[in-house]
Design a protein around this motif. Structure first.
Motif, PDB file in Angstrom:
ATOM      1  N   TRP A   1      14.321  26.787   7.672  1.00 56.32           N
ATOM      2  CA  TRP A   1      15.678  26.529   8.535  1.00 56.32           C
ATOM      3  C   TRP A   1      15.650  27.441   9.670  1.00 56.32           C
ATOM      4  O   TRP A   1      15.949  27.189  10.560  1.00 56.32           O
ATOM      5  CB  TRP A   1      16.680  26.593   7.622  1.00 56.32           C
TER       6      TRP A   1
ATOM      7  N   ASP B   1      13.066  26.387  12.062  1.00 50.84           N
ATOM      8  CA  ASP B   1      13.568  25.448  12.913  1.00 50.84           C
ATOM      9  C   ASP B   1      14.883  25.722  13.777  1.00 50.84           C
ATOM     10  O   ASP B   1      14.690  25.251  14.939  1.00 50.84           O
ATOM     11  CB  ASP B   1      14.098  24.107  11.884  1.00 50.84           C
ATOM     12  N   THR B   2      15.381  26.431  13.274  1.00 48.43           N
ATOM     13  CA  THR B   2      16.641  26.905  14.161  1.00 48.43           C
ATOM     14  C   THR B   2      16.043  27.720  15.359  1.00 48.43           C
ATOM     15  O   THR B   2      16.532  27.516  16.473  1.00 48.43           O
ATOM     16  CB  THR B   2      17.801  27.815  13.681  1.00 48.43           C
ATOM     17  N   GLN B   3      14.955  28.544  15.211  1.00 49.08           N
ATOM     18  CA  GLN B   3      14.287  29.251  16.360  1.00 49.08           C
ATOM     19  C   GLN B   3      13.879  28.424  17.225  1.00 49.08           C
ATOM     20  O   GLN B   3      13.802  28.488  18.494  1.00 49.08           O
ATOM     21  CB  GLN B   3      13.626  30.365  15.816  1.00 49.08           C
ATOM     22  N   GLU B   4      13.089  27.317  16.676  1.00 48.31           N
ATOM     23  CA  GLU B   4      12.430  26.275  17.650  1.00 48.31           C
ATOM     24  C   GLU B   4      13.407  25.587  18.232  1.00 48.31           C
ATOM     25  O   GLU B   4      13.388  25.423  19.475  1.00 48.31           O
ATOM     26  CB  GLU B   4      11.588  25.589  16.640  1.00 48.31           C
ATOM     27  N   TYR B   5      14.549  25.121  17.516  1.00 46.66           N
ATOM     28  CA  TYR B   5      15.737  24.417  18.447  1.00 46.66           C
ATOM     29  C   TYR B   5      16.490  25.098  19.444  1.00 46.66           C
ATOM     30  O   TYR B   5      16.320  24.759  20.522  1.00 46.66           O
ATOM     31  CB  TYR B   5      16.745  24.027  17.509  1.00 46.66           C
ATOM     32  N   THR B   6      16.668  26.481  19.087  1.00 42.81           N
ATOM     33  CA  THR B   6      17.125  27.650  20.106  1.00 42.81           C
ATOM     34  C   THR B   6      16.135  27.677  21.214  1.00 42.81           C
ATOM     35  O   THR B   6      16.833  27.515  22.285  1.00 42.81           O
ATOM     36  CB  THR B   6      17.482  28.685  19.244  1.00 42.81           C
ATOM     37  N   GLU B   7      14.843  27.830  20.923  1.00 45.33           N
ATOM     38  CA  GLU B   7      13.952  28.058  22.101  1.00 45.33           C
ATOM     39  C   GLU B   7      13.853  26.978  22.808  1.00 45.33           C
ATOM     40  O   GLU B   7      13.861  26.957  24.059  1.00 45.33           O
ATOM     41  CB  GLU B   7      12.471  28.607  21.586  1.00 45.33           C
ATOM     42  N   HIS B   8      13.876  25.785  22.221  1.00 45.65           N
ATOM     43  CA  HIS B   8      13.576  24.391  23.147  1.00 45.65           C
ATOM     44  C   HIS B   8      15.114  24.175  23.630  1.00 45.65           C
ATOM     45  O   HIS B   8      14.941  23.833  24.887  1.00 45.65           O
ATOM     46  CB  HIS B   8      13.497  23.218  22.005  1.00 45.65           C
ATOM     47  N   PHE B   9      16.245  24.544  23.189  1.00 47.73           N
ATOM     48  CA  PHE B   9      17.252  24.356  24.038  1.00 47.73           C
ATOM     49  C   PHE B   9      17.540  25.229  25.218  1.00 47.73           C
ATOM     50  O   PHE B   9      17.795  24.766  26.130  1.00 47.73           O
ATOM     51  CB  PHE B   9      18.492  24.635  23.046  1.00 47.73           C
TER      52      PHE B   9
ATOM     53  N   GLU C   1      15.311  24.087  28.051  1.00 47.87           N
ATOM     54  CA  GLU C   1      15.443  23.116  28.639  1.00 47.87           C
ATOM     55  C   GLU C   1      17.027  23.210  29.269  1.00 47.87           C
ATOM     56  O   GLU C   1      17.298  21.840  29.765  1.00 47.87           O
ATOM     57  CB  GLU C   1      15.499  21.801  27.568  1.00 47.87           C
TER      58      GLU C   1
END
Length: 621
Positions: free
Chosen positions: A258, A261-269, A272
């Motif tokens: 989690w 994933d959160t870090q990946e989502y955060t980095e992607h967010f 972008e």
């Protein structure tokens, strides 16, 4: 254990004579008795010789019998000790197998199967099962089994609190059951088809909670010794601890997943986001620099990551655009300052002046420990420019209304003055008075020219009507030819570079003619000794065509460049100062824009933003 085995350690060692001393002792005693018999035979005469010799022989026989019995007892003790050591070795082996089973895998089912096998080996059982509660905690279900038919345990659910198994889970107490009744469904339930006779139901309990049950059973009557029960309890406890640890490991893995994933989502967010993001850690080193920040400031992320904010100084040319953020980060890191909706003017890539709207704030952990700072910024240069143009457009609109009012009030008196001056000049014979009348007529004509310019400026019908448009590659060459014919200049070349396929722009031909003629006239004025004017156009792909008019003239001095679009500002003798103001008003009213870039003695470039479809004030519809 036997009573002899429960003696004190020292007493036990007194009865355990080493085997190697017995033969020597027996030989010595036999030699003494034989020597005594020989001495008696030599010294005593019959019949006493026989009596003494017989007594000594009986002693010898008794001694031999005693030594033989003691030898046999010692041998039996050794057998018992060997059995005890063998049993201890077996238990240590079982414990070693259990430790190996616990430490060899993190897969719960494999772990349980391994421990169950150890339990069955310990109790010499062939039937065993491990049960765990379901998600609701109301039923026990099979996690692993041995000695059962698969179809007999598949989907099996035992209600918690019911039956011996359900009660053992609820109470957390071990149950040993002997003389079990014959199971009429033994052939359908058990692999060997035999019904169990003895059974141990053992709760798997650790850290104050029961996580499951282990049940082992034998098909023959089995007396469970205290050592077995104790070892089973130890194994059950270890299995419970292992099951809890495996569950915690699974939860930790899910948490790590989690977090990943959160870090990946955060980095992607962050990557972008339509805003630049720069984050530094507690040491001040840059750990985030997203794509928008990279494009905005003209720096690659790999060039910035790891750089300390204290090193972002103007002296390092590469980080010149970042140097403006350095004092902001310093205030956040050292003083805990927070900035909300602040604006900052910086020198961006290529010396471009940029206005940034930014938020900056320190970052803290839950306990208040400083962990870094972040700056989130947006380039609002175009927004600011658009706001300035909108204000200017409002200003020009008001000014146009004023100009129309003034023109209406002044134009008729001017015509009357000019007419009267003409009549008086024809009747007047005095040369001096004729000169004065001519001066009056000339000044009135000049005023009329200004008034005409004001009327042109005040017109509000610059935007093209719905559906009206022109194609630049068709109209611009003919307009250039018309201008060249009217200018009479042959020392200036006008070169059109207009590709075919450009989308039509939302202007009337008259508006385009007015814009182009004004710009060409300014360009010709800036090249008194000749030169070249280049007219280019390209489709920007966002609803606008960009057209540039570039000359090779003397350029516009930097001190007057900001004023060239102001109404009535002019450097030409006899000029009205309304030409570029009218050009700007035409473009603003049409939803376009105009910009200028000039260098002293380096030429001037006017950049026009021409809408290709319905827009308003520079925003695409």
């Amino acid at each position: 254990m036997k009573k002899e085995d429960q003696k004190a350690p020292d007493g036990g060692r007194e009865n355990r004579r080493p085997e190697r001393y017995l033969p020597v002792l027996m030989a010595a005693v036999a030699a003494v008795l034989a020597a005594g018999m020989m001495a008696v035979a030599a010294a005593i005469s019959p019949p006493y010789r026989y009596l003494v010799g017989g007594a000594l022989g009986a002693c010898l026989v008794g001694l031999c019998v005693f030594l033989a019995w003691d030898w046999w007892r010692y041998r039996e003790q050794n057998k018992q000790y060997i059995e005890e050591i063998t049993d201890l070795n077996l238990r240590f082996g079982i414990l070693a197998d259990a430790v190996s089973a616990v430490s060899s895998t993190l897969d719960l089912k494999e772990l349980v199967e391994n421990i169950l096998g150890v339990m069955l080996a310990l109790t010499n059982s062939s039937i065993g099962v491990v049960l765990v509660p379901d998600e609701e905690g109301k039923h026990l279900q099979v996690l692993s089994h041995r000695g059962f038919r698969e179809e007999a345990v598949q989907g099996l659910k035992i209600p918690v609190g019911r039956g011996a198994v359900g009660r053992a889970f609820l109470t957390g107490r071990m149950a040993i059951r002997d003389n079990l009744p014959q199971d009429p469904r033994a052939a359908e339930t058990y692999s060997e088809g035999r019904s169990p006779r003895s059974q141990v139901i053992m709760p798997l309990k650790a850290k104050g909670q029961v996580v499951g049950l282990a049940v082992t059973a034998t098909c023959e009557e089995h007396e469970y010794k205290p050592e077995e029960v104790s070892l089973l309890n130890s194994l059950g406890h270890e299995l419970a601890v292992a099951m809890i640890n495996v569950e915690l490991y699974k939860k930790s893995q899910k948490t790590l997943e989690w977090l990943a994933d959160t870090q990946e989502y955060t980095e992607h967010f962050i990557q972008e986001m339509l805003a630049g993001v720069l984050v530094v850690n507690a040491e001040g080193d840059v750990i985030y620099f997203n794509r928008e920040a990279s494009e905005m400031l003209g720096l690659q992320a790999k060039e910035v990551l790891g750089i300390n904010y204290r090193d972002m100084v103007k002296e390092r040319e590469k980080f010149r655009s970042l140097s403006y953020l350095q004092p902001i980060l310093r205030l956040c890191m050292e003083e805990g300052r927070i900035f909300r909706h602040h604006e900052l003017v910086i020198e961006g890539p290529g010396g471009r002046r940029m206005t940034l709207n930014f938020n900056a704030f320190p970052l803290h952990r839950a306990k208040g420990e400083m962990m870094g700072a972040a700056v989130v910024f947006m380039d609002v240069t175009e927004v600011k420019e658009m706001e300035r143009r909108l204000r200017q457009q409002d200003h020009l609109s008001i000014l146009g209304q004023m100009a129309a009012k003034i023109a209406h009030e002044v134009k008729n008196p001017l015509f009357a003055i000019i007419g009267l001056a003409d009549e008086l000049e024809e009747e007047e014979e005095d040369p001096e008075k004729k000169r004065l009348l001519a001066m009056i007529r000339r000044e009135a004509a000049l005023s009329n020219q200004w008034i005409s310019g004001m009327l042109t400026f005040s017109r509000s019908s610059f935007p093209a009507a719905e559906g009206i448009s022109v194609r630049l590659h068709e109209e611009v060459p003919s307009l250039i030819a018309d201008f060249l014919r009217s200018s009479g200049r042959e020392d200036v070349a006008v070169v059109p570079e207009l590709p075919e396929g450009l989308p039509p722009v939302m202007l009337t031909r008259d508006n385009l003619r007015h814009v182009l003629f004004n710009l060409l006239e300014n360009a010709f004025h800036a090249m008194p000794e000749g030169g070249t004017v280049t007219v280019r156009a390209r489709d920007t792909g966002n609803g606008f065509v960009q057209m540039t008019v570039e000359d090779t003239g003397c350029g516009i001095p930097a001190d007057i460049l900001p004023s060239i679009f102001d109404p009535f500002f002019t450097t030409k003798e006899g000029g009205t100062g309304l030409g570029l103001s009218i050009v700007q008003k035409i473009l603003l009213d049409s939803g376009g824009a105009i910009d200028v870039r000039s260098r002293q003695d380096g030429g001037t470039v006017f950049t026009l933003k021409l809408p290709t479809r319905g827009v308003s004030n520079g925003y695409q519809a």
